[in-house]
Each structure stands twice: as C-alpha cells, then as structure tokens.
Design a protein around this motif. Structure first.
Motif, PDB file in Angstrom:
ATOM      1  N   GLU A 110       0.855  -1.246  -0.005  1.00 57.05           N
ATOM      2  CA  GLU A 110      -0.072  -0.113   0.040  1.00 57.05           C
ATOM      3  C   GLU A 110       0.825   1.276  -0.110  1.00 57.05           C
ATOM      4  N   GLN A 111       1.772   1.224   0.782  1.00 53.19           N
ATOM      5  CA  GLN A 111       2.868   2.299   0.874  1.00 53.19           C
ATOM      6  C   GLN A 111       3.339   2.578  -0.550  1.00 53.19           C
TER       7      GLN A 111
ATOM      8  N   VAL B 165       0.815   4.298  -2.736  1.00 54.25           N
ATOM      9  CA  VAL B 165       0.644   5.889  -2.281  1.00 54.25           C
ATOM     10  C   VAL B 165       1.697   6.522  -3.045  1.00 54.25           C
ATOM     11  N   LYS B 166       3.026   6.074  -2.904  1.00 54.02           N
ATOM     12  CA  LYS B 166       4.277   6.710  -3.390  1.00 54.02           C
ATOM     13  C   LYS B 166       4.094   6.881  -5.110  1.00 54.02           C
TER      14      LYS B 166
ATOM     15  N   ASN C 165       1.334   6.535  -6.991  1.00 55.13           N
ATOM     16  CA  ASN C 165       0.349   7.613  -7.472  1.00 55.13           C
ATOM     17  C   ASN C 165       0.521   8.828  -6.945  1.00 55.13           C
TER      18      ASN C 165
ATOM     19  N   HIS D 267      -5.725   9.539   0.109  1.00 51.73           N
ATOM     20  CA  HIS D 267      -4.644   8.645   0.709  1.00 51.73           C
ATOM     21  C   HIS D 267      -4.901   9.302   2.533  1.00 51.73           C
TER      22      HIS D 267
ATOM     23  N   SER E 261      -1.269   0.036   7.525  1.00 51.35           N
ATOM     24  CA  SER E 261      -1.700   1.131   6.806  1.00 51.35           C
ATOM     25  C   SER E 261      -3.165   0.772   6.656  1.00 51.35           C
TER      26      SER E 261
ATOM     27  N   ARG F 207      -6.475   2.698   0.781  1.00 44.13           N
ATOM     28  CA  ARG F 207      -6.472   3.930   0.448  1.00 44.13           C
ATOM     29  C   ARG F 207      -7.791   3.955  -0.554  1.00 44.13           C
TER      30      ARG F 207
END
Length: 1539
Positions: A995-996, A999-1000, A1002, A1015, A1023, A1026
């Motif tokens: 997930e992290q 996030v980066k 996107n 997010h 986490s 999202r």
C-alpha cells in the motif's frame, strides 16, 4: 435550401420482391407460424426480478391484497382439551322456586324427559341426568362426565375439587341447570340446596372459580343467567388486580391468567326469564347446545305455514294421543328423523352434516379470524358447543330470550343469510320423510326398519373393516367406539377428521341387500351440490375481488363426501390457484387435516388434484407442514407419483424404519462395495432404457410432486433421511435427461441437491451412481432457471468443513439403530412359540432382518468413504461452473457468484495467498523498470496456474459484470478476501508495504496529472486501505459514494474500508480478462482520472453524469459482508406455485385492463402501417427538406433511432448517455447513463418487442449488451438484462465497436464487431447458439438480416466487401455469397448495408467513397450502382468525397445518403432532392458554442452529417452533424401543399 430534381420522368422502379423472398409470403405455414408463435422477449419473471424473491416489506405492504398472510393457521398440539365435565342439576322436581311465578301449563320437559311421567321424582331426575349425559356424549365421547343431582354446597365443592385434580391443566365443562332454584343474585351467586332440601343455599361465584380452577367452559341454563356472566368477569379482574398487588389467592389451583381463557354460555340476559311455553322444552337452551337437529326440526315445524298441509302428518300423530286437558301437546309435532348422526348416508346424518357446514360458515363469515380459530379449531367440545350456540342465538330470540356468551358474539348471527339454507335443507329432508311415511304400509314402522338395517350394515362394515385391518396391518388399532354410537357426531369438525371412518383407506362398504346398499347414492338434500355450484360461479365471476367466499367452509365439509369429493377438490384447487391469500384462507379454516388424510387414499383420480393442492400449501408455508408429512408417511404419496414401482425390485417396500428416521437409500440385495456397481448408468446409455412415462401423471404434476418433496426436505434432516432413495434419485436423473418440461428438470435438480446437502455419505452415494455426470451436463440446459438450479445444487455439494463430525454422528446413529433392530429381532424370536399368528411373525422377522442388513450395508459404505473423493468432485464441479461466468443470463451469473463465494469461504486461506501473489505480479507488470517493483516480481508464485488462481481471475472478471447486482456481489467477495488479507497474520505487514508503495507511485503520477486518490496516513506500519478514485469505472464511484470513507479509523477498519477495496483493486488493473490487450486497455482506462485528464468537455457533459437505471428487486447491501452468500433461488422458484396457473395471463384475458391496452396498441400499429403504406408515392414526389424540429441534445449525438410505433426517438451520444425524445410533443422524456466504462462508447441502439411495449437494447464498444424497460421514464427505467455479447473485443483506434442485428421473428440476436466471428445469441435460452466465422481478417462494419424467416444475413466489411451468410448451413461453411463492391481505395469500407423488412426487400450497401449499390443474393453482380458525388465517372473526384452514411427506408423505395449534405434517391438511382442539415456553427466554433452556450446563427458549410436515420414507417428523417450537439428531424410533405 432544398434543390428539387425533376420534373424529368423517374426511372422505372422495381416491382418484384428481391432474393426470391416472394415465396415467404406464399408460404401460409410460415406466416401462420409467425403469427401463432409471436413472442415478446425479456418479459419473463427472471427479467423482472433477476431471481430475487419478493421482500418481506412488500408482502407486509401488500397493496394488491395478494398475500393477506395468516401465519398462525396451524392448530398446535398443545391446545386445550376438555377432559372432564360436571353436570350440575338443581331441579328439585315438584317444588317451584319462590321467586318466579310460572304459567299453567308451563314448560316442564328436561332433557326430553317429562317428570310427570314418573311417580318417583328421584327416578325422574336420574333419567334426566342420564339423558343429559348422553346428549353431551354426542359432542365428545372422550370427555369424562360426572353428574351431581340436586347437590348441597359441600357436594359441589368436593365435586369441583375432585374434577380439577383429575383434569390437571386441561379444560373442564361445568353445566349448571338452575330451573329448580331461585335465579342468580345480582352479585352472581348461584343456588343449591342444604342436605335436608329445606333451604336454598347460595354459592359465591368467586368460590366456584377457586374450586374449579381454570381453564373452564361454563354453561348456565337458568333465569337471569346474565348476572353470572357479568360478575364472573368482575371476579377475574379482581384476581388479576390482587396478583399485581401481591395478594394471590393461594387456594386457587390454577394460575390467575388461566381464568382469562374461560368460556361462558348463558341462556339469557340478567333481566330475562326462561321460556315457559309448554310446547317447548324447559331446557330449550340445553337442547340447542346438545340436540340442535331435533330442536331445529321441531321449531321449524311448529312455526311452518305448511304445518296444516304438507306437514300435517306429523301433527295428526300427535292428536291421536292427547285429551283436551293436554291439548297444547297436539301442537307439538311427533317426528323422529330416521338415521344416525354419525352416518351421513342417512337423513339425520345428512342434516347434522349440513348443520355443521352452515354454522361453520356463519361463524367464519361473522367472526374475526383469531376468534374463529379459538372457538372452532382448538377443542372439539368448545367447537361443538359454540356451533350449537349459534342456533340458540337464532331460535331463542323468537321467544324473547337472548343467550349471551363470553367471548361475546354479534347479534347479527341470528339473521345471517345462511339460516335460510338451513330451513331449505330441513324442508327438503322432511319432505322426503313425509313421502316415505305416506308410501309406507300402515303396519310398518319405517324408522325402526331403517335403523335396524343401518345398525346391521354398520356392524357388518365394522367386522369387515376390522378383519381387513387385522389381515393387512396388525399394527393399526381399530377405530374407537365413536363409530358405533348413535349419538356420535364425531365427524365433521376439522379436529376429528383424522379419526373419521369415512376416510379410512381400508374401510369397505358391506354388500348387503335392500336400502343399505343404495344409501351411498341417495341424497336427501341438494344443499352441498347447490353450494358447490354457487362456489363455482363465485370462482368464475367474483374471485378477482379477493374477498373470502362464504361457501369455503361448505366446500371443506364436502370433502367428506365420496359423491362430491372430486368436484369439491377441483373447485378447491381453482380457489387455491387464485394466490397465497386463498391458500392462507383455506388453511385458516382447516383444510390441512383434510388433505393430509387424503394422502392415504389410493384413488388414482385424486393424484393430480392432491399434488396441486399440496404444492400450493408448501409454497407458502413448508415449515409448518414438514413434521405432519412424517406421520402416516404422507411423503411417500409424492415419491410414488415419481416412482410408481418404488421398491418393486427389492425386498423392502417403503421406508426402512417405521419411525421414518432411516433413509430409503439401500435395499438388502444390493452391495455398494464395488465401483459404481450397476447404478453407474442411470440414463441407460449402456443399452438399457429406464421407463420414463407413467400413465396417470403428467410431467407438470411430477414437477409439483418434486417441489413438495423439495419443500419437505428443505432444512429438515429427518425429511432428508426419509426421502433419500437411490431409486428416486435415478428416476430424477431420468427426468432431468429426458423431460421436455423445464419445471420438472429444474425441481429434480434442486431435489437432488437438497437430498445430499451436508451429508457426506449421501454425496458419496450420488457420486457412485453417476449423478454428477447428469448435473454437469445440465449446466448447458437451454433454460436459464435450470442452469441456475444446477449451480445451486452443486453449491450444496461444497463441504462446510464439518464432514468428519457429520460422519461420526451418522456412524453413531447407524450403530444405535442396528442395536435396536437386533434387540427387536431377539425379542421377536423369544416370542415365537407364543400363540400368535405365525405368518405375521415371519413377516415382521423378515422386515427386521432386511432393515438390519441395510444398516450393515450403510456402515460398510461409511467405512469406505474417502473425503478426498468428495474434494476431487468439488474441484470438478468448480471447473465446470467457471464456464458460466459469461452466461447470457444475469440470474445464472448471480448463482455462479454465490457458488464462488462458498468456494472462497471454504478455501479462504488459499485465496488470501493467491490474491497477495496476484497483486505482486500485477505490480511488476505495471512497472517493470522500477527497482522497487522488481523486488516483488516472481512469476512462479505459490498457487500460480492453480484452480484457485483461475477462480480469482473469474471473480475479477465478474467484478466488471454489466449487471449491477452481479457486479456488486462479485466486488463484495473480492473485498472480503482483501480485508482478510489486510488482517492476515503473516501477510498484513507485506500488504501494508504494498500500500505504501502504491501511495508513492500514485503521488508521483498525480503530479503529472494522470491519477488522483485520497490517501490516509500510515501508522506504525499498519496502513489503511486507500480510497482510490475509480475514474467512474462502471459507475462505481457514483453509486458507492460513502461519506464514511474519508474518516476511517483502525477500530472500524474491517467495515469502513469495504467500499474502497474493490476500487483499489480496479486501480491496479486487476479487473479484466486474460486477454493481454484487454488488460492493457483497461489499465490505461483505469489509471487516468477523468477530472484531471479529461475534465469537463468543451461540448456536453462529462462521462457518467446521468443517473444509472436500477435493477429490479435489487437492494444494495447495507450490512457487513458475510461469506458464503445465501442463495434466494429456492424462494424465488417457490413463487411459481403461488401464481395462478389455471387461468390465462392478465394480458390474455379478454376484457382485462392489460388485454385492452395490448389490443389498443395492436389497433394503433395497424393504423400507422396502413396510413404510412399510402405515403410511398409521397416519398418520391414530396419535399424531404421540411424541418419540423431542431433539438439540442447537450452532447454530440452519435446514434439516432426512431421507434416503429411510439413517438419516440432514441439518441446515444459519444460517451454513455442515452436520451429519449418525444418528437410529437417536442419534449425530452428521459435521460440516463448506459453505465459503460470511461473510454468506451455506445456503438449500437435497437428496439425489441416493438409491436407491444418496446425495450431498448444498447451495445457498447466493450462488447456489453444491455436492455432497458420503461426507457421513456427516468424514474422507472429498469435494466432488465445485461450480458457480455462478445468477450474478445479489441479496443483500437479504428474500432467499430459492437454491432448487432435483432430478429424479432426468431428471437435471435446477431452480435459482431472487432472480432472474426458473428455470434448468434438465442434470447429464448440466453445462450450462444453458434459462432459463424466471418472468413476474413477485415473488420465488420455493418450487419443486416432477413427479418421474416431470419435465415439470411449480410455483413459489410472494412475492405469494401459484402458477405452473405445462411444460418441453415454448417457454421463453418455458412458463406453463400461474397461480393466485391465498386469501391476502390485502401481506406474505403462499407459504412452501411441494409435489407428492407418491407417494400420489395431491397438490399442496399453504401461505401465511404459514395458508391451505393443494390443487390440480389441470387446474383453475382449488383442490380444497380450509383454514386453520391459528381455526375461523372472521375474516380479521383469521388475519392476526395466521404459519404458518411447510406440509409434505405424500410418500406418506401427511397435511399438517403449523407456527406456535407443529405441527398434523397430512388432505388433506381434517381436523385430526388438534396439539402443541408442546419447546424449551430462549423468546426471549432460549434465546439466552443457547446461549451460556452453562445451559438452562431449561420449555417455550416463544412460539417459532415455524422448520423442519420429514417423512421421505420413514416416518411421522416433525423440527422445530426459532427461537432454539434443538435439534431434535426425532417418530414416529407406534399410540395404543392407546402408551397
């Protein structure tokens, strides 16, 4: 400005039908078939419901009064019974009480005894008490009666206390006759005597309550009896109040609440005296309660105007015996109706039968349902007393005496219309008695003769019956003595039906001579026949009002008559066919015991009727009937309907256990230790053909029997054990394989699944006999409901994880049963030498040995059971079911998703791992060059290529299902797995890192304007999921918009993240098929946000802003996701048996609203056709440039399509919005979204069922087909069907999208597009009929077909060629003609080809370079060719011109072509007119105008006509230009009139 071309003479037009199709019009059989078999499609129940049963809320609302549920109809076993009766007589004969002055003469007869006929008053009161007890015994023989004659206070107390101790908590009858004591006091005290009979002693009503306890039924036959009733209620309230205050009466033997359930019957009100008329009995009230027939007849004769004429014979007999002093006795008729109360074949018995029916009817129509059930269906004594009390309510007011009761009954009962029927019945019977008396010899006594003969016949009947019973079944005890009592009524109430001799299977009528032999045929009254006729008329003319028919109680009584039973059952079936409300009414009045007992009848003529009635009952309340079918083995009736010769091939006939707890699955001469033994071929494929047809039942009746068995075993383990039989299952397989009735196939499939549900042994036995070969073959059944039923049945096969425990439980049960059988066998052998029937013992011994052998066989099968074989069969079933994920029926796909949810729940850990690894794999595919992504790359992950990986991909495909309900369910399954993954102990941390990473990733992409998402911060390595923007993919972001999604927190993580996870997974590009190109296309679609990348277009609305049509009966989930999903298919399928089957549908019933609407539409259609046929000449000489309306669609119209008969125009834009416009009233009717994903567009629009209520059909470039009902209303539009018409669509820049051709006459849908096949869908079955290869690499651009026979269809291709296909040929060689058009150039393709459905059936094609050609499929060359361009033949000039469309009118000989202008041609190639299509501007000016709202008034000279269409019948044309949101409708008008 229009440019007329003429008046030069036009070339001669074609006047013969092309292609040889004139033979179709001459084929009368074809025309008649088309007329008779004309079907409206997508109007079945599955399309109106998607297999969802009606909700509880809708049933409770019940606007149409169709259900009217009565849930408490069943009479429970714990109902009260009157076990004891106290007959308290305070007469003190010879001494009148001091408070009442009696008349002389006065009524003095008590219980038909005149005390003056006895010298000893003691003997007189004893005879009165004896007669009173005999009268009560006619109501109930099971009650213990005790008399208390002229008692004192101590006797009453001891008497009452003793009865309560004996009765315990059961009901007591307390009869009080106070004719010889003062009337009750105003405080409710009753009077008895002291021991010396010198004083009247009062008894407090409170004390009487304490002595008797509760519950009780009180009968008061005394003056001012109303005082007792009113005070009784006061004392009950006092007791309740004392209890609330903590002052409970410790002397009371019963709970205080029980006193509220007491019943009271009183002879008169508190201010009234009893009747003193000497012509009537002194205990007239008691006579009404215990001898209703005798007192009714007597009062009828006394008040009859015919007593001096027709009935004079009864009074003449009276006058012979009485002197002048007793002259009043001459007014009393001397009548003894011959017969027995319990024998309905005699006049007295028939009168009693009629009286029961009439009083039941009066009560049922006058009382609330709950009160009727309480009084007439709970206790025999109470029912009889209150039934007779109705007579008292009618007769006693004639003499100024008004009986009262608790609970109170309405006074309107006295004047009920049914009493006239009672008078008529008495008149008919008495008339026959009069005729018999007049015709009888003077020396004969007719009554005595008839009674002697009847008693002799009854004795012979009992002897024969007992002998037969002893011979056939010693276990059945003979009936009670009720059948031998002259006073026994035992008969007509629902509660006593089970013991009624008239319904005993083994009762045989004695073959005696004389009158007895003819009694069954003799009828003394036409009452029942007349009421059956009245009921039949009610069914014919009044049943639509859904009000209870007053004849219903009478019809149920007629079921006891063998003469009228068949007719009554048929009428009852017709009544039950009206709907659930009728079934509930019948159950509430007491139909159930009747039809339950009739299952013991062997009469073949009853089978179809009983099966139908039971199907109706089980469809509304199967749970309350399951246990009852165990009794008397009633379920065997329905098994025998399916397998008439059940057990004939084995030694055991019937269930293996008398208790019904052992299955029928094995016979003593069978051994299942081998591999599949001789049961492995139930279909007879190896040469043996099992019998299929039976002579006495149809397949529809078999289907109802199977449904009854399904309801019987559903959720009922005992029923499952009773019904499981291998012969039955084999027969079910035969029906599945051979029956032409889908209903039978469907329910046979469901029954098999219910029979092995949650039982590993039964599953294994089904595998051994090859049942699953039949089931898996039925996955391809042509009927969607059958396919869905197979999926439901295969779902029942999946283990719930408790197989080991279930096997242990079954093993223990078999061991216990075996021990019991051995014990019984040893005991029987020990009694062998006793004086018993040797033959009977041998039969019992053989039966026990067979049962023991069966248990041993079952234990051996259980020992050899291998759970691995069951798991292997589960996987085989799973693989077969996966083939249905692209089934044409949304109902089938829904059941597939439910099936997969069970698989996921069963093997959840596997799917968690597969989902995790699939996620990593897709990440590595998305960004192969990213080092961080490569870290997770591993193609050969755990589970790669396994069946679980295949199921996971199938779920991802189903998560993009075009039908909203199915899509949401698939998304929920995926969400469930991902939520489990996010909390999985070993994988939660790696999942958080993924997930992290996203996030980066996107965040980087969003900086370039490609993707946006919401997010949440990551806390401690754990986490949150999202909520990625889903780019309006399939309208998910609009419909799943959850305000809570932005405020998720760790404690509510499992539920709050549900709405986002599927969106999250879609963003990863994991929602597509296995096609790499499709994956890539969808990734590009889902990885771009329309708000950032596209924004609001310069022209029109953004994608997906219009409302999405809802699905019928779909309710979005509002609770937590729970797996596995529960299928509602069984409940949905049950509704079939709640719907009327014996009458026509509403739309086919002449005179109904729906019928009249359909008739009006037909007449309107005929009028339009006739009117427009006369306008063909106008099409040649009229002015086509007359613009009647210009409409701004707000978006660019891409497809414009008129309906045939409605004034509707459907407009599809270049995105997903559909608009319906009424051109006659100039208004937009509706606007809604087609729901196709961003990046796709609507490429086709058609209408089906246009002869009645049209359904709009759309096709989009992703291969999806959707159908909309009520499309002209934004609020009512429904998506009735959606499926993936083509599964291998390639979205390319030159893509033409999905192209369809609908054939109404055949129910076929031809679908093609960017594929190399033409797929024929059969919408009857919602399956692919055949894929016909296009035999070219060129893309197909247009499709048309013969609309009459439907055999020929023509396709136009991007290489400028045409191909003619004949579906009657082998699909591999279906091409019958290939034409190369005159078009030249690399980029020239066929932009349209169309075959007229009317006119002379011209086949017209048009190419992009302006070449228009007419064809005949019998010819190699075109019939005619002309060009939309210069009049010369310069190819170069024509090549610079693009013809955007070529349309031919369906009936008129005109063709329209479009470039930058519209031209109208004749089919001979003459140009009739050319005119411009006005627009709001040209090029970018129009685009800017669409975005800003500022439009130019000048006409464009550079815009091409982008879309154009003729009206199917009218001389009208609609056209729209490119880069313009407006469209124009033109109408051909007479030039002279117009000028």
């Amino acid at each position: 400005m229009s440019l007329p071309y003429g008046p030069q003479p036009l070339q001669e037009l074609n006047t013969t039908t092309r292609h040889g199709f004139e033979e179709q019009y001459k084929d009368e059989q074809l025309i008649q078939t088309l007329v008779n078999d004309f079907i409206f499609y997508f109007d079945d129940k599955r399309h109106r419901t998607n297999g969802n049963p009606i909700t509880k809320e809708e049933k409770q609302e019940d606007k149409e009064h169709y259900y009217q549920p009565i849930t408490n109809w069943k009479i429970t076993k714990d109902r009260q019974k009157t076990v004891s009766a106290a007959l308290l007589l305070c007469l003190n004969l010879g001494v009148d009480p001091p408070d009442v002055m009696k008349t002389h003469p006065c009524a003095r007869v008590e219980s038909w005894v005149d005390p003056l006929n006895f010298q000893d008053s003691k003997k007189a009161i004893e005879q009165i008490g004896k007669n009173l007890q005999s009268q009560y015994e006619t109501l109930s023989l099971r009650t213990r009666y005790k008399q208390s004659l002229d008692p004192c206070v101590e006797d009453v107390k001891r008497f009452c206390n003793s009865l309560r101790r004996q009765s315990k908590e059961d009901q007591i009858l307390f009869h009080y006759n106070g004719h010889g004591v003062p009337q009750p006091t105003p405080s409710g005290e009753i009077w008895v005597f002291n021991r010396g009979y010198t004083q009247y002693i009062p008894i407090s009503l409170y004390d009487l309550q304490t002595w008797l306890g509760a519950p009780c039924i009180f009968v008061y036959d005394c003056n001012s009896a109303g005082n007792i009733v009113s005070n009784f209620e006061k004392f009950v309230q006092k007791r309740l109040k004392d209890d609330e205050e903590g002052n409970h009466d410790i002397a009371a033997p019963s709970p205080t609440a029980a006193y509220k359930d007491c019943f009271q019957l009183a002879s008169c009100r508190s201010d009234e005296l009893l009747i003193m008329n000497p012509e009537l009995p002194a205990d007239l009230f008691t006579c009404c309660l215990t001898c209703p027939i005798e007192i009714s007849v007597r009062i009828f004769l006394m008040r009859s105007p015919l007593k001096d004429t027709k009935y004079k014979i009864f009074f003449d007999n009276s006058q012979k015996h009485f002197d002048a002093k007793n002259a009043y006795k001459a007014k009393i008729p001397n009548i003894n109706i011959p017969g027995m109360l319990s024998d309905r074949r005699t006049p007295l018995g028939e009168l009693n039968w009629i009286f029961t029916a009439i009083t039941d009817t009066i009560a049922w129509t006058s009382l609330p349902r709950s009160l009727f059930k309480k009084l007439f269906r709970h206790d025999l004594m109470i029912a009889a007393l209150f039934r007779n009390f109705l007579l008292a309510k009618r007769l006693m007011p004639l003499y100024n005496c008004h009986p009262i009761s608790t609970p109170e009954l309405p006074d309107s009962i006295a004047n009920h219309e049914m009493w006239k029927s009672w008078d008529l019945a008495m008149d008919e019977v008495l008339g026959k008695v009069v005729d018999d008396l007049k015709s009888a010899p003077p020396s004969s006594d007719l009554e005595a003769q008839m009674i002697l003969q009847q008693e002799e016949a009854l004795q012979n009947s009992n002897n024969n019956s007992n002998h037969s019973n002893n011979k056939l079944n010693k276990e059945k005890a003979p009936e009670s003595v009720q059948g031998q009592s002259r006073f026994n009524v035992g008969n007509l109430s629902t509660m006593s039906l089970a013991q009624h001799p008239g319904l005993q299977q083994n009762n045989k009528r004695p073959s005696t001579a004389g009158i007895v032999q003819q009694l069954p045929q003799q009828q003394f009254s036409g009452f029942f026949e007349q009421n059956l006729t009245a009921f039949e008329l009610w069914l014919k003319y009044v049943s639509n009002v859904r009000n209870p028919p007053e004849q219903l109680p009478i019809v149920l009584q007629v079921l006891l008559s063998q003469v009228h039973r068949i007719r009554a059952l048929v009428l009852l079936s017709r009544f039950l066919d009206l709907g659930p409300w009728a079934v509930y009414l019948s159950l509430s009045i007491g139909i159930f015991p009747y039809v339950l007992k009739l299952l013991q009848s062997p009469a073949p003529e009853l089978k179809p009727i009983l099966v139908f009635i039971w199907a109706r009952i089980m469809s509304i309340d199967y749970k309350n009937t399951q246990a009852e079918l165990i009794k008397e083995k009633g379920f065997m009736y329905f098994i025998n309907v399916l397998v008439p010769d059940l057990g004939m091939n084995s030694a055991i006939n019937g269930p293996l256990s008398a208790g019904g707890s052992t299955p029928l699955l094995m016979r003593s001469n069978r051994d299942f230790s081998g591999q599949k033994a001789h049961f492995s071929d139930p279909m007879g494929r190896n040469g043996g053909n099992a019998p299929y047809h039976s002579s006495d039942t149809t397949d529809e009746q078999k289907a109802m029997s199977v449904f009854v068995l399904c309801s019987f075993v559903r959720g009922f383990t005992v029923g499952q054990k009773c019904c499981f039989d291998l012969e039955l299952i084999q027969k079910l397989c035969i029906y599945i394989k051979n029956s032409e009735i889908p209903l039978l196939r469907q329910w046979c499939v469901l029954l098999i699944g219910l029979l092995y549900h949650q039982n590993p042994l039964y599953k294994s036995l089904n595998m051994d006999i090859g049942v699953f070969d039949v089931l898996l073959e039925s996955l391809h059944d042509p009927v969607p409901e059958v396919r869905a039923a197979v999926v439901v049945t295969l779902n029942n096969f999946i283990s719930d994880g408790s197989d080991v425990d279930t096997i242990l439980r079954i093993q223990q049960e078999l061991e216990q049963q075996g021990q019991q059988l051995q014990s019984q066998l040893q005991q029987m052998m020990g009694n062998y030498n006793q004086k018993q029937s040797q033959q009977h013992i041998e039969q019992q011994q053989m039966k026990l040995e067979q049962q023991l052998n069966t248990c041993m066989n079952m234990e051996r099968c259980l020992e050899k059971l291998d759970l691995k074989d069951l798991r292997s069969q589960e996987i085989t079933n799973l693989i077969s079911v996966l083939a249905l994920i692209n089934d044409g029926s949304s109902l089938v796909r829904k059941e597939v998703i439910i099936f997969l949810s069970t698989v996921v729940h069963r093997y959840l850990n596997f799917f968690v791992v597969v989902a995790f690894n699939e996620l990593i794999e897709n990440i590595s595919q998305l960004e192969r060059m990213d080092p961080e992504a490569l870290h997770y790359s591993d193609k050969q992950f755990v589970g790669y290529g396994s069946v679980f990986s295949t199921v996971w991909k199938a779920l991802l495909i189903l998560a993009n299902d075009p039908y909203i309900e199915d899509r949401r369910m698939a998304e929920d399954v995926i969400d469930y797995v991902l939520l489990e993954l996010s909390t999985y102990k070993e994988l939660s941390e790696p999942f958080g890192k993924l997930e992290q990473y996203f996030v980066k990733r996107n965040l980087k992409v969003s900086l370039n304007g490609k993707t946006t998402f919401n997010h949440l911060p990551v806390n401690g390595g754990k986490s949150q999921i999202r909520s990625f923007t889903t780019n309006n993919f399939g309208q998910d972001s609009r419909e799943n918009d959850d305000p809570a999604a932005s405020t998720r927190s760790e404690p509510t993580r499992h539920e709050s993240t549900t709405a986002a996870i599927t969106s999250f997974f879609k963003t990863l590009g994991l929602t597509t098929s296995d096609n790499p190109q499709e994956d890539a296309d969808d990734i590009s679609v889902t990885s771009a946000s329309p708000k950032k990348q596209v924004g609001k277009p310069l022209m029109g609305e953004i994608h997906g802003q219009a409302p999405v049509p809802h699905c019928p009966r779909y309710k979005q989930r509002s609770s937590k996701i729970e797996l596995p999903f529960t299928s509602s298919f069984l409940d949905y399928a049950c509704e079939y048996f709640q719907e009327p089957q014996m009458r026509k549908q509403e739309s086919e019933e002449a005179g109904s609203v729906e019928y009249n609407k359909r008739l009006w539409r037909k007449n309107r259609n005929d009028t339009i056709i006739q009117k427009t046929q006369n306008e063909k000449k106008l099409a040649l000489y009229g002015d086509w440039s007359k613009k009647i309306v210009t409409v701004d669609n707000k978006t660019q119209p891409k497809i414009l399509q008129f309906t045939q008969f409605e004034d509707h125009l459907g407009i599809a834009d270049d995105r997903d919005t559909i608009t319906v416009y009424d051109w006659k009233s100039d208004r937009i009717l509706s606007r809604f979204s087609n729901g196709n994903p961003f990046g796709t567009k609507i490429t086709d629009l058609k209408y089906i069922n246009e002869d009645d209520i049209s359904i709009m059909m759309t096709g989009s470039s992703d291969g999806i087909i959707k159908l909309y009902k009520n499309y002209s209303s934004s609020e009512e539009v429904e998506n009735v069907a959606s499926w993936r018409g083509l599964t291998d669509m390639l979205l390319t820049p030159r893509s033409f999208g999905l192209i369809t051709e609908w054939q109404q006459s055949r129910g076929s849908l031809l679908a093609t597009g960017d594929v190399n096949v033409i797929r024929l869908w059969d919408v009857h079955t919602e399956t692919v009929e055949v894929d016909i290869p296009a035999k070219t690499s060129a893309l197909i651009t247009s499709l048309t077909s013969d609309q009459l026979a439907g055999d020929i269809f023509v396709g136009g291709f991007s290489d400028g060629t045409l191909r003619v296909y004949d579906r009657r040929m082998d699909h591999r060689n279906a091409i019958v003609r290939r034409w190369g058009t005159s078009a030249t150039g690399r980029d020239v393709w066929i932009n349209n080809v169309h075959l007229q459905r009317g006119g002379y059936r011209e086949l017209v094609s048009g190419t992009t370079n302006g070449c228009v050609q007419l064809w005949d499929i019998r010819s190699e060359d075109p019939i005619r060719t002309f060009y939309d361009g210069t009049s010369g033949t310069n190819t170069a000039q024509r090549g610079n011109l693009t013809m955007t469309s070529a349309q031919v009118h369906e009936h008129a000989p005109v063709i329209a072509t479009s470039t930058k202008e519209i031209k109208i041609w004749t089919t001979s190639g003459d140009l009739l007119t050319a005119f411009k299509n006005p627009t709001g501007g040209n090029g970018m000016a129009s685009t800017i105008a669409g975005a800003t709202g500022i439009r130019s008034s000048r006409t464009s000279s550079g815009s091409f006509v982008s879309s154009m269409s003729f009206h199917p019948h009218r001389m009208m044309l609609v056209a729209a230009n490119s880069h313009d949101t407006r469209f124009n409708i033109f109408k051909c008008v007479n030039r002279n009139v117009y000028n």
